[in-house]
Design an enzyme around this catalytic site. Structure first.
Site, PDB file in Angstrom:
ATOM      1  N   ASP A 136      65.338 -31.014   3.996  1.00  0.00           N
ATOM      2  CA  ASP A 136      65.242 -31.910   5.146  1.00  0.00           C
ATOM      3  C   ASP A 136      66.201 -33.082   4.960  1.00  0.00           C
ATOM      4  O   ASP A 136      66.042 -33.888   4.047  1.00  0.00           O
ATOM      5  CB  ASP A 136      63.804 -32.423   5.276  1.00  0.00           C
ATOM      6  CG  ASP A 136      63.536 -33.129   6.600  1.00  0.00           C
ATOM      7  OD1 ASP A 136      64.500 -33.662   7.190  1.00  0.00           O
ATOM      8  OD2 ASP A 136      62.373 -33.152   7.021  1.00  0.00           O
ATOM      9  N   HIS A 175      64.346 -29.756   8.395  1.00  0.00           N
ATOM     10  CA  HIS A 175      63.458 -30.676   9.098  1.00  0.00           C
ATOM     11  C   HIS A 175      62.471 -29.956  10.015  1.00  0.00           C
ATOM     12  O   HIS A 175      61.505 -30.563  10.478  1.00  0.00           O
ATOM     13  CB  HIS A 175      64.301 -31.662   9.917  1.00  0.00           C
ATOM     14  CG  HIS A 175      63.507 -32.783  10.510  1.00  0.00           C
ATOM     15  ND1 HIS A 175      62.725 -33.638   9.756  1.00  0.00           N
ATOM     16  CD2 HIS A 175      63.376 -33.205  11.812  1.00  0.00           C
ATOM     17  CE1 HIS A 175      62.151 -34.526  10.545  1.00  0.00           C
ATOM     18  NE2 HIS A 175      62.522 -34.281  11.797  1.00  0.00           N
ATOM     19  N   SER A 177      57.656 -34.859  12.627  1.00  0.00           N
ATOM     20  CA  SER A 177      58.652 -35.929  12.703  1.00  0.00           C
ATOM     21  C   SER A 177      58.039 -37.173  13.339  1.00  0.00           C
ATOM     22  O   SER A 177      57.025 -37.692  12.854  1.00  0.00           O
ATOM     23  CB  SER A 177      59.883 -35.418  13.454  1.00  0.00           C
ATOM     24  OG  SER A 177      60.996 -36.238  13.242  1.00  0.00           O
TER      25      SER A 177
END
Length: 345
Positions: free
Chosen positions: A251, A279, A111
């Site tokens: 995601d 995610h 991320s």
């Protein structure tokens, strides 16, 4: 590849990573350290901390020196009023590795940590053996609408409600209910997929210093229009660097389309899409995740950095011929690179 959070790694006896502290530039930095061998740096996402890798670290530590920091403003690290840009985070990683006397590393980022990993690779290419990006930020504008809203002052003030007595227990209860709903015929698509992990991240925000650090970090990379940085204009610099991309096709925070764009823009990169994962693919399917990472590490030689080759790449720049993929994907990469609102770092 299976349902979320149903495939677990077997524990590795007597292999718990140590939580270590070092003071750098007057601020305490926390990080988990385990194993020996070639260095592997794990960088977590926004609002998260190094415990997100807890299940994986013992397995990776059998063959590697694993360093998993709490980024400044996160976890057990200090949370000063400071620069929380991806460039500053990359500098922090360089300084931590220097303190630990590590001069070459494979960087794995999730991320926001993926954006930091890519920035680290761009700023310090001579330190990087390989690059692994997991649901990485910083590819193009699209991002979950909630993050756009939280970047706006009037909406971010609502996060202070988390400090009210009973607020977090209520959120955790709601998260548990929604997580149980996920996987049933009643669930609305994949929207609830990452609920438990997102609630886990939210649970740290009632602390005022963590809250302020979170907002500073978020606003450095996201505004009401979406992500404000893109790495696509510099992906050509990874030409000779082994790159592994990992994404979940469910995601909802950073859509899997970003993985296809990055793969198209990064010559020779590998892309593994985890079907049914969200995610946090390393939490949804840690067995497959570990297998992909270990296969990548063992099957690719570390980069031998050549300063002259780097200089020539910078002089030549990117050409359309270096972008792979279907015509629509190639056009999307060029559009993202040409967007006039993108920020250069």
């Amino acid at each position: 590849m299976g349902t979320a959070h149903t495939r677990k790694l077997r524990p590795v006896p007597d292999s718990e990573p140590r939580l270590v502290f070092r003071t750098i530039h007057g601020y305490r930095r926390a990080f988990r350290l385990a194993g020996s061998g070639p260095a592997l740096l794990l960088i977590h996402g926004i609002g998260d901390n190094s415990s997100t890798w807890q299940e994986l670290i013992p397995h990776l530590a059998r063959n590697y020196t694993v360093i998993a920091p709490d980024l400044l403003g996160h976890g057990r690290s200090d949370k000063p009023r400071a620069d929380y840009s991806v460039a500053a985070y990359a500098n922090g990683m360089r300084d931590l590795l220097s303190v630990l006397n590590i001069d070459k590393v494979t960087v794995l980022g999730h991320s926001l940590g993926g954006g930091v990993a890519m920035q680290f690779t761009y700023q310090f290419p001579h330190l990087v053996d390989r690059l692994i990006l997991v649901s990485a930020g910083g590819v193009t504008k699209d991002v979950h609408p909630a993050l756009r809203l939280m970047s706006v002052p009037v909406f971010s003030e609502a996060l202070k409600l988390l400090r009210l007595p009973g607020a977090m227990p209520a959120i955790r209860l709601t998260g548990n209910v929604l997580s149980k709903l996920h996987g049933t015929p009643l669930r609305p698509g994949a929207l609830l997929h990452d609920t438990s992990d997102l609630v886990r991240v939210l649970s740290a925000l009632p602390d005022p210093t963590a809250y302020e650090a979170y907002l500073r970090t978020l606003r450095a990379v996201v505004d009401w229009r979406g992500q404000v940085v893109t790495m696509l204009d510099r992906c050509y610099l990874t030409e000779n660097l082994p790159v592994q991309l990992i994404w979940g096709d469910h995601d909802t925070v950073i859509p899997v389309g970003h993985g296809y764009l990055a793969h198209s823009a990064m010559p020779g990169s590998r892309l593994d899409v985890f079907r049914g994962a969200g995610h946090f693919p390393f939490r949804d399917d840690p067995i497959r995740f570990l297998r992909v990472v270990e296969e990548f590490l063992t099957s690719t030689p570390p980069l031998e950095f050549e300063a002259e080759r780097w200089r020539q790449l910078l002089i030549s720049g990117i050409s359309e011929a270096q972008i792979s993929g279907a015509p629509a994907t190639r056009m999307a990469v060029l559009d993202a690179m040409g967007a006039d609102e993108r920020s250069a770092t």
